[in-house]
Scaffold this motif. Structure first.
Motif, mmCIF file in Angstrom:
data_model
loop_
_atom_site.group_PDB
_atom_site.id
_atom_site.type_symbol
_atom_site.label_atom_id
_atom_site.label_comp_id
_atom_site.label_asym_id
_atom_site.label_seq_id
_atom_site.Cartn_x
_atom_site.Cartn_y
_atom_site.Cartn_z
ATOM 1 N N ALA A 270 -67.165 9.051 -17.416
ATOM 2 C CA ALA A 270 -66.902 9.838 -16.210
ATOM 3 C C ALA A 270 -67.730 11.120 -16.198
ATOM 4 O O ALA A 270 -68.299 11.499 -15.166
ATOM 5 N N VAL A 271 -67.819 11.795 -17.338
ATOM 6 C CA VAL A 271 -68.609 13.032 -17.416
ATOM 7 C C VAL A 271 -70.092 12.725 -17.190
ATOM 8 O O VAL A 271 -70.795 13.455 -16.468
ATOM 9 N N ALA A 272 -70.590 11.629 -17.788
ATOM 10 C CA ALA A 272 -71.998 11.274 -17.618
ATOM 11 C C ALA A 272 -72.305 10.920 -16.164
ATOM 12 O O ALA A 272 -73.339 11.332 -15.617
ATOM 13 N N ILE A 273 -71.425 10.158 -15.520
ATOM 14 C CA ILE A 273 -71.632 9.795 -14.116
ATOM 15 C C ILE A 273 -71.621 11.045 -13.245
ATOM 16 O O ILE A 273 -72.393 11.163 -12.283
ATOM 17 N N MET A 274 -70.762 11.992 -13.572
ATOM 18 C CA MET A 274 -70.709 13.232 -12.792
ATOM 19 C C MET A 274 -72.017 14.000 -12.936
ATOM 20 O O MET A 274 -72.494 14.617 -11.968
ATOM 21 N N GLY A 275 -72.615 13.951 -14.111
ATOM 22 C CA GLY A 275 -73.901 14.604 -14.286
ATOM 23 C C GLY A 275 -74.983 13.943 -13.439
ATOM 24 O O GLY A 275 -75.831 14.630 -12.845
ATOM 25 N N ILE A 276 -74.966 12.611 -13.362
ATOM 26 C CA ILE A 276 -75.937 11.904 -12.514
ATOM 27 C C ILE A 276 -75.699 12.247 -11.053
ATOM 28 O O ILE A 276 -76.653 12.431 -10.280
ATOM 29 N N TRP A 277 -74.420 12.328 -10.650
ATOM 30 C CA TRP A 277 -74.131 12.710 -9.261
ATOM 31 C C TRP A 277 -74.671 14.105 -8.958
ATOM 32 O O TRP A 277 -75.237 14.348 -7.890
ATOM 33 N N TRP A 278 -74.485 15.029 -9.896
ATOM 34 C CA TRP A 278 -74.963 16.403 -9.686
ATOM 35 C C TRP A 278 -76.481 16.431 -9.510
ATOM 36 O O TRP A 278 -77.013 17.208 -8.717
ATOM 37 N N ALA A 279 -77.184 15.519 -10.213
ATOM 38 C CA ALA A 279 -78.641 15.496 -10.122
ATOM 39 C C ALA A 279 -79.135 14.776 -8.875
ATOM 40 O O ALA A 279 -80.209 15.101 -8.355
ATOM 41 N N THR A 280 -78.380 13.792 -8.392
ATOM 42 C CA THR A 280 -78.861 12.959 -7.283
ATOM 43 C C THR A 280 -78.123 13.186 -5.974
ATOM 44 O O THR A 280 -78.659 12.886 -4.899
ATOM 45 N N GLY A 281 -76.867 13.677 -6.024
ATOM 46 C CA GLY A 281 -76.070 13.831 -4.819
ATOM 47 C C GLY A 281 -75.637 12.508 -4.214
ATOM 48 O O GLY A 281 -75.270 12.446 -3.032
ATOM 49 N N PHE A 282 -75.608 11.445 -5.009
ATOM 50 C CA PHE A 282 -75.286 10.096 -4.551
ATOM 51 C C PHE A 282 -73.762 9.922 -4.593
ATOM 52 O O PHE A 282 -73.178 9.623 -5.625
ATOM 53 N N ASP A 283 -73.084 10.124 -3.454
ATOM 54 C CA ASP A 283 -71.624 10.170 -3.425
ATOM 55 C C ASP A 283 -70.962 8.888 -3.908
ATOM 56 O O ASP A 283 -69.843 8.920 -4.431
ATOM 57 N N ALA A 284 -71.603 7.738 -3.712
ATOM 58 C CA ALA A 284 -70.988 6.476 -4.130
ATOM 59 C C ALA A 284 -70.674 6.461 -5.626
ATOM 60 O O ALA A 284 -69.774 5.748 -6.070
ATOM 61 N N LEU A 285 -71.396 7.253 -6.414
ATOM 62 C CA LEU A 285 -71.139 7.308 -7.858
ATOM 63 C C LEU A 285 -69.753 7.840 -8.170
ATOM 64 O O LEU A 285 -69.207 7.570 -9.251
ATOM 65 N N LEU A 286 -69.180 8.601 -7.255
ATOM 66 C CA LEU A 286 -67.851 9.158 -7.507
ATOM 67 C C LEU A 286 -66.805 8.046 -7.622
ATOM 68 O O LEU A 286 -65.770 8.244 -8.260
ATOM 69 N N LEU A 287 -67.069 6.895 -7.011
ATOM 70 C CA LEU A 287 -66.130 5.778 -7.147
ATOM 71 C C LEU A 287 -66.076 5.285 -8.592
ATOM 72 O O LEU A 287 -65.046 4.777 -9.042
ATOM 73 N N VAL A 288 -67.178 5.413 -9.319
ATOM 74 C CA VAL A 288 -67.170 5.036 -10.733
ATOM 75 C C VAL A 288 -66.249 5.956 -11.518
ATOM 76 O O VAL A 288 -65.528 5.525 -12.427
ATOM 77 N N VAL A 289 -66.262 7.242 -11.166
ATOM 78 C CA VAL A 289 -65.347 8.187 -11.821
ATOM 79 C C VAL A 289 -63.900 7.754 -11.591
ATOM 80 O O VAL A 289 -63.072 7.765 -12.508
ATOM 81 N N VAL A 290 -63.605 7.345 -10.361
ATOM 82 C CA VAL A 290 -62.239 6.916 -10.049
ATOM 83 C C VAL A 290 -61.885 5.643 -10.811
ATOM 84 O O VAL A 290 -60.762 5.496 -11.298
ATOM 85 N N THR A 291 -62.823 4.707 -10.921
ATOM 86 C CA THR A 291 -62.521 3.481 -11.673
ATOM 87 C C THR A 291 -62.223 3.795 -13.140
ATOM 88 O O THR A 291 -61.391 3.126 -13.760
ATOM 89 N N GLN A 292 -62.879 4.810 -13.699
ATOM 90 C CA GLN A 292 -62.577 5.199 -15.081
ATOM 91 C C GLN A 292 -61.155 5.747 -15.184
ATOM 92 O O GLN A 292 -60.416 5.429 -16.124
ATOM 93 N N ILE A 293 -60.765 6.566 -14.208
ATOM 94 C CA ILE A 293 -59.404 7.118 -14.221
ATOM 95 C C ILE A 293 -58.380 6.000 -14.104
ATOM 96 O O ILE A 293 -57.383 5.962 -14.841
#
Length: 813
Positions: A270-293
C-alpha cells in the motif's frame, strides 16, 4: 495466509505404566523413523498444562505427541532395541519405562500415525487429515530450498525502525484515502477502461503472493526455516499459502511475528502504490490500496484458517483450535461429567478458547444456514450474470477486443467459483453427516432408523426449499438489501404479509382480458397488477387484519384519483411500524382527449418511532394530437404529533407525445423494460430512500431511449419530465419549495427535475396544533411518441386502476 501443514493433530499416548503383550524382541528390527519425519520439539509458550511436542511427517502433516511418545520416537534411530529405547525414555521422562511399554506405544500409537517404518523396513502408508475448512487442491510453486533463497533478502524489512516507519505511513494513507481523498474518481477512472480493471486485478493477485513472502521472511527473521509456497482453493476462492510449520520452534513472539508478516507486507504494498500514485497522479491506483486494506481485514478473521486464526492460536499457545470445539462444548453441559480433554488447557487459555468457540460456532452455523437459504438466489444470479458475461465475451472476441475478453473470462471465473464452492461444502457436509450417522448406529437398528428418517426429512426440506417454483431462482436485483429476511421470504412467501417490515414482499393479482393468451418468458405481455389496499388484507398496511385507523390528521383525506390518475397513500398511526404504499401506472391516451392525468404521493404519520413511505410513478403516453396537456405531479409528506417519525413521499411522472405506435421491436423492448420496472416496484421496500428517485429517473430515461430509437414512433418536440419528493421529520431543517406550505416543527423538501410546464397544485397546510410538513410540485409535458393505444401495462404495485382519458390504463404495483 500462513499454513501449518494440516494443522497439529492431538495424539495422547498411554501412560508409562500401561502394559501389553510383549512381542519377541529378537524377531523384529529396531524401530526406525519413517523417511521425512522431523522432530520439532516441545511447543514454547504452550497453553496446555503439559506442553505437547510436535512432529512433522514427510507429507507435511504436523502431529502433537505427549512427552513420553516423543521421547520414544526420539530414541528410535534404527539401532537401539526396545530395552535401550526404554532406558532412554525412562531417564528423560523421570519414570520407569519397560520394553513392553515401548512395544505398546510403538504398535498402538506411533506405527498407526505413520511415524515409524514397518517391520519389513518399508515406508508406511499414511492418511493425511482432510478438514472441511482446510485448503484443497494444493499445488507447490517453490520447494523449501527455493523459498529460503527468494525470501532471504526480505527478512531485513523486519528491522524495528523500518516496521515503525511503514506502519505509521500505512495508517496515514488509510486515513487520507478513505476519509479525505475518497474513491469516486479512482472507481470511475478504473471501470471506464476494462484494461485498468485487468491491471488492478493482476496487481492485487501479485500482492497476495507478496503477502506470503511476508510470512516466510518473518519466519527466517526469527530463526525458523520456511517450507514450500504454493496455491490452492480455500473454501471457495483461490488462495496462496506458505508452510511455516517450523515456526513452532520459536517462542510466542516469534510465531506471532510470522503470522503478522503477511499483513505487514500488505502494508508495504500500500505504501509503495501510494508512492507511485504521488509520482504519476494515476487515481485508479488508489483502488489497489483499498484492496490491500480489504485483504488485511479478511485475513484477520479468526473464525476460519486465515491469519487471524493463527494469531489467536499462537497467542494462546493452542495450535489446534478447531479440535478444541467438541471438548469445549461438552464441558459447558452442566450435568455431563467433565471430559478429561477439557482439562488439558491452562485456565486462562481455556477461557480464551471457550470465548472463541462460543463466537465461532454460532457464526459458522449462521453462515451455513445463510448458504442453504440463499443458494437458489445465488444460482439464479450466477446464471443470469454468467449469461450476460458470456454474451459480452462473444462480442469482445468477435470484435477482436482481447483485453475486454480477458476481463470477461475473469468475471466468469469469479461467478462460477462461489457457486462451485457452496456446492462442494454442502455435498461434503452431507456426505460426512450420512457416513458419521451410519458408523455410529452400526448394530443399532432402532437408532439407525431414526437417523435415516432424520436425514430423509432434511433432504425433503432442502428439496422443498430449492424446488424451482415461482421466484425461487430469481436473480438478485441491485436494489435489494440481501438480508436473511429476504432469503426466508423467498422460501416462505406467505409470511411476508403477516407483519409489515422492510424487505418483505406481498401478494399481487395480475389481470388479463378473458380468453387472452397468458404471457411467457419468451413472449411477455403487459398486464394490470392489483395489490389490496385495505388494512385487513394489504401486506403493506401494517395492521394485519385490523380495521383501518380513523383519520386523525387536521386536514382532509386526499380524494381518490380520477380516471387516468395514480395515487400512493401511506398512512401510519401504529407506533414502531413502517408503512409503504407504492402506485405505478402506465396510461395511454389517444383520439385527441385532454391529458389531465394526476400523479400523487402522500405519506402521513401520527405515532412514535414510525415511518410512512409513499411512491407514485406514472408514465402517460399520448398517441397523436392532444390540444390540452396539463398533467399534475403532487407529493406531500406530513408528520402530526409524531415523535421520532419519518415520512417520505415521492411523485415521479413522465409524459410522452408520439405521432404513431411503436414497431414490434420497440414494443418488445418496452414490454421487457416495463417488467423490470414492475420487479423494482414489487421490491421497493428493499431500496434505500436516497436511491429511489435516481432509479426512477433512470427508468424514465430508458423509456425515452426506447421511443427515440424507434423510427415508427417518430418522437417530436421536446421531452419534459417531473418529479416531486417530500419528507418530514422532527427537528429537521425546513427547505420548502415556493409552492409548499409547512406547519410548525416540520420540514418539507421538494426537489424537482426537468421542464415543468403545469402549475403546482395547492399544498396542504396545518389546520390544527401539531407538526405538519407538506410539499407539492407540478408536472411537465413531454413530447415524443409511444406504443399504440389499447395496449396494457404491468407494474410493481397498483392499488387503483387508472384508465386513460381515452384508451387503456394499466396501473403498476
Amino acid at each position: 495466509m500462513t499454513s501449518v501443514q494440516g494443522g497439529p493433530s492431538t495424539q495422547d499416548g498411554p501412560p508409562a505404566t500401561a502394559t501389553g503383550p510383549a512381542a519377541p524382541t529378537g524377531t523384529l528390527p529396531p524401530p526406525a523413523l519413517a523417511d521425512g519425519v522431523q522432530l520439532l520439539g516441545e511447543t514454547k509458550g504452550s497453553g496446555y498444562k503439559q506442553a505437547p511436542s510436535l512432529v512433522r511427517r514427510a507429507d507435511g502433516q504436523t502431529i502433537q505427541l505427549t512427552r513420553l511418545l516423543y521421547l520414544v520416537l526420539e530414541a528410535a534411530d534404527g539401532r537401539r532395541g526396545l530395552e535401550e529405547i526404554a532406558r532412554h525414555a525412562g531417564t528423560a521422562f523421570g519414570k520407569q519405562v519397560s520394553a513392553a511399554n515401548v512395544r505398546t506405544l510403538v504398535d498402538q500409537q506411533l506405527l498407526p500415525l505413520g511415524l515409524l517404518r514397518l517391520a519389513d523396513g518399508s515406508q508406511p502408508e499414511v492418511r493425511k487429515a482432510n478438514p472441511l475448512l482446510g485448503m484443497k487442491f494444493r499445488y507447490s510453486v517453490t520447494d523449501p530450498e527455493r523459498t529460503r533463497k527468494i525470501t532471504a533478502p526480505f527478512a531485513a524489512l523486519f528491522n524495528p525502525l523500518i516496521v515503525v516507519a511503514v506502519t505509521v505511513a500505512f495508517l496515514a494513507i488509510c486515513w487520507w484515502v478513505l476519509m479525505v481523498k475518497g474513491l469516486a474518481s479512482a472507481t470511475h477512472e478504473a471501470f471506464a477502461n476494462p484494461g485498468l480493471v485487468l491491471l488492478i486485478f493482476v496487481v492485487t493477485v501479485l500482492s497476495a503472493g507478496f503477502h506470503e513472502f511476508g510470512h516466510a521472511a518473518a519466519a527466517r527473521r526469527g530463526g525458523a526455516t520456511p517450507g514450500a509456497m504454493g496455491t490452492g482453493l480455500y473454501l471457495m476462492w483461490p488462495a496462496f499459502y506458505t508452510d511455516v510449520t517450523d515456526s513452532y520452534r520459536l517462542g510466542r513472539a516469534g510465531r506471532i511475528r510470522t503470522d503478522l508478516g503477511g499483513l505487514y507486507f500488505n502494508a508495504i504494498v500500500a505504501v509503495a502504490i501510494m508512492g507511485i500514485w504521488w509520482a504519476t497522479g494515476f487515481d485508479a491506483l488508489l483502488l489497489v490500496v483499498v484492496t490491500q486494506i480489504l485483504q488485511m481485514v479478511r485475513q484477520l478473521m479468526p473464525m476460519v484458517r486465515f491469519d487471524g486464526y493463527h494469531i489467536l492460536a499462537d497467542a494462546t499457545g493452542v495450535p489446534d483450535l478447531f479440535q478444541r470445539i467438541k471438548p469445549t462444548l461438552l464441558a459447558l453441559i452442566p450435568w455431563r461429567k467433565t471430559d478429561p480433554q477439557a482439562q488439558l488447557l491452562k485456565p486462562w487459555a481455556r477461557a480464551v478458547v471457550t470465548i472463541w468457540v462460543l463466537v465461532t460456532v454460532p457464526l459458522l452455523l449462521f453462515s451455513l444456514a445463510t448458504m442453504v437459504l440463499t443458494l437458489p438466489r445465488v444460482v439464479g444470479t450466477a446464471w443470469d450474470n454468467g449469461s450476460k458475461q458470456q454474451a459480452a465475451l462473444a462480442h469482445s472476441l468477435s470484435t477482436g477486443d482481447l483485453t475486454d475478453a480477458a476481463v470477461r473470462v475473469l468475471a466468469l471465473i469469479c461467478i462460477a467459483l462461489p457457486v462451485a464452492g457452496i456446492f462442494y461444502i454442502l455435498v461434503r457436509l452431507g456426505r460426512q453427516l450420512v457416513t458419521g450417522l451410519w458408523q455410529k448406529t452400526r448394530g443399532k437398528a432402532w437408532q439407525r432408523g431414526v437417523a435415516l428418517a432424520a436425514v430423509a426429512a432434511l433432504g425433503a426440506g432442502l428439496a422443498w426449499a430449492w424446488w424451482p417454483a415461482g421466484g425461487t431462482y430469481r436473480p438478485v436485483q441491485p436494489y435489494e438489501r440481501g438480508t436473511l429476511t429476504d432469503a426466508t421470504t423467498a422460501i416462505f412467501p406467505t409470511a411476508a404479509g403477516l407483519d409489515l417490515k422492510q424487505g418483505q414482499a406481498g401478494r399481487t393479482v395480475a389481470l388479463w382480458p378473458q380468453g387472452a393468451r397468458k404471457p411467457t418468458r419468451e413472449e411477455p405481455q403487459l398486464s394490470m397488477v392489483l395489490v389490496p389496499r385495505n388494512a385487513a388484507t394489504a401486506p403493506g398496511s401494517g395492521q394485519s387484519g385490523a380495521a383501518a385507523p380513523s383519520w386523525v390528521f387536521p386536514f382532509d383525506k386526499p380524494a381518490a384519483p380520477d380516471d387516468g390518475g395514480n395515487q400512493a397513500l401511506a398512512v401510519n398511526t401504529t407506533d414502531g411500524s413502517v408503512v409503504y404504499d407504492v402506485a405505478f401506472a402506465l396510461v395511454w391516451a389517444d383520439d385527441g382527449a385532454d391529458v389531465l392525468n394526476t400523479n400523487e404521493a402522500y405519506a402521513f404519520a401520527s405515532c412514535k418511532d414510525c415511518a410512512a413511505v409513499a411512491v407514485g410513478f406514472q408514465v402517460v403516453l399520448v398517441v397523436g394530437q392532444a390540444d390540452v396537456v396539463v398533467p399534475q405531479n403532487l407529493s406531500t409528506a406530513a408528520n402530526y404529533n409524531c415523535v421520532r417519525c419519518l415520512t417520505y413521499a415521492l411523485a415521479n411522472q413522465l409524459v410522452l407525445t408520439l405521432d404513431g405506435p411503436l414497431s414490434a421491436d420497440g414494443m418488445a423492448k418496452l414490454n421487457a423494460l416495463w417488467q423490470q420496472i414492475a420487479d423494482y416496484g414489487r421490491n421497493l421496500q428493499n431500496v434505500p430512500l436516497s436511491e429511489i428517485q435516481g432509479t426512477l429517473e433512470g427508468f424514465k430515461k430508458q423509456i425515452m431511449d426506447v421511443v427515440q430509437s424507434d423510427p415508427s414512433a417518430k418522437p417530436r418536440g421536446a421531452t419534459a419530465t417531473s418529479s416531486a419528493s417530500s419528507s418530514a421529520s422532527p427537528g429537521a431543517t425546513a427547505t420548502p419549495s415556493p409552492t409548499a406550505s409547512t406547519g410548525p416543527g416540520t420540514s418539507a423538501t421538494t426537489p424537482a427535475s426537468g421542464e415543468t410546464v403545469a402549475p403546482a397544485a395547492p399544498t396542504a397546510s396545518p389546520t390544527a396544533d401539531g407538526a405538519v410538513g407538506a410539499s407539492t410540485d407540478g408536472s411537465g409535458q413531454t413530447t415524443g411518441t409511444l406504443p399504440a393505444p389499447g395496449a396494457s401495462a404491468s407494474g410493481p404495485a397498483v392499488v387503483t386502476p387508472a384508465p386513460a382519458p381515452t384508451g387503456t390504463a394499466a396501473p403498476m404495483p
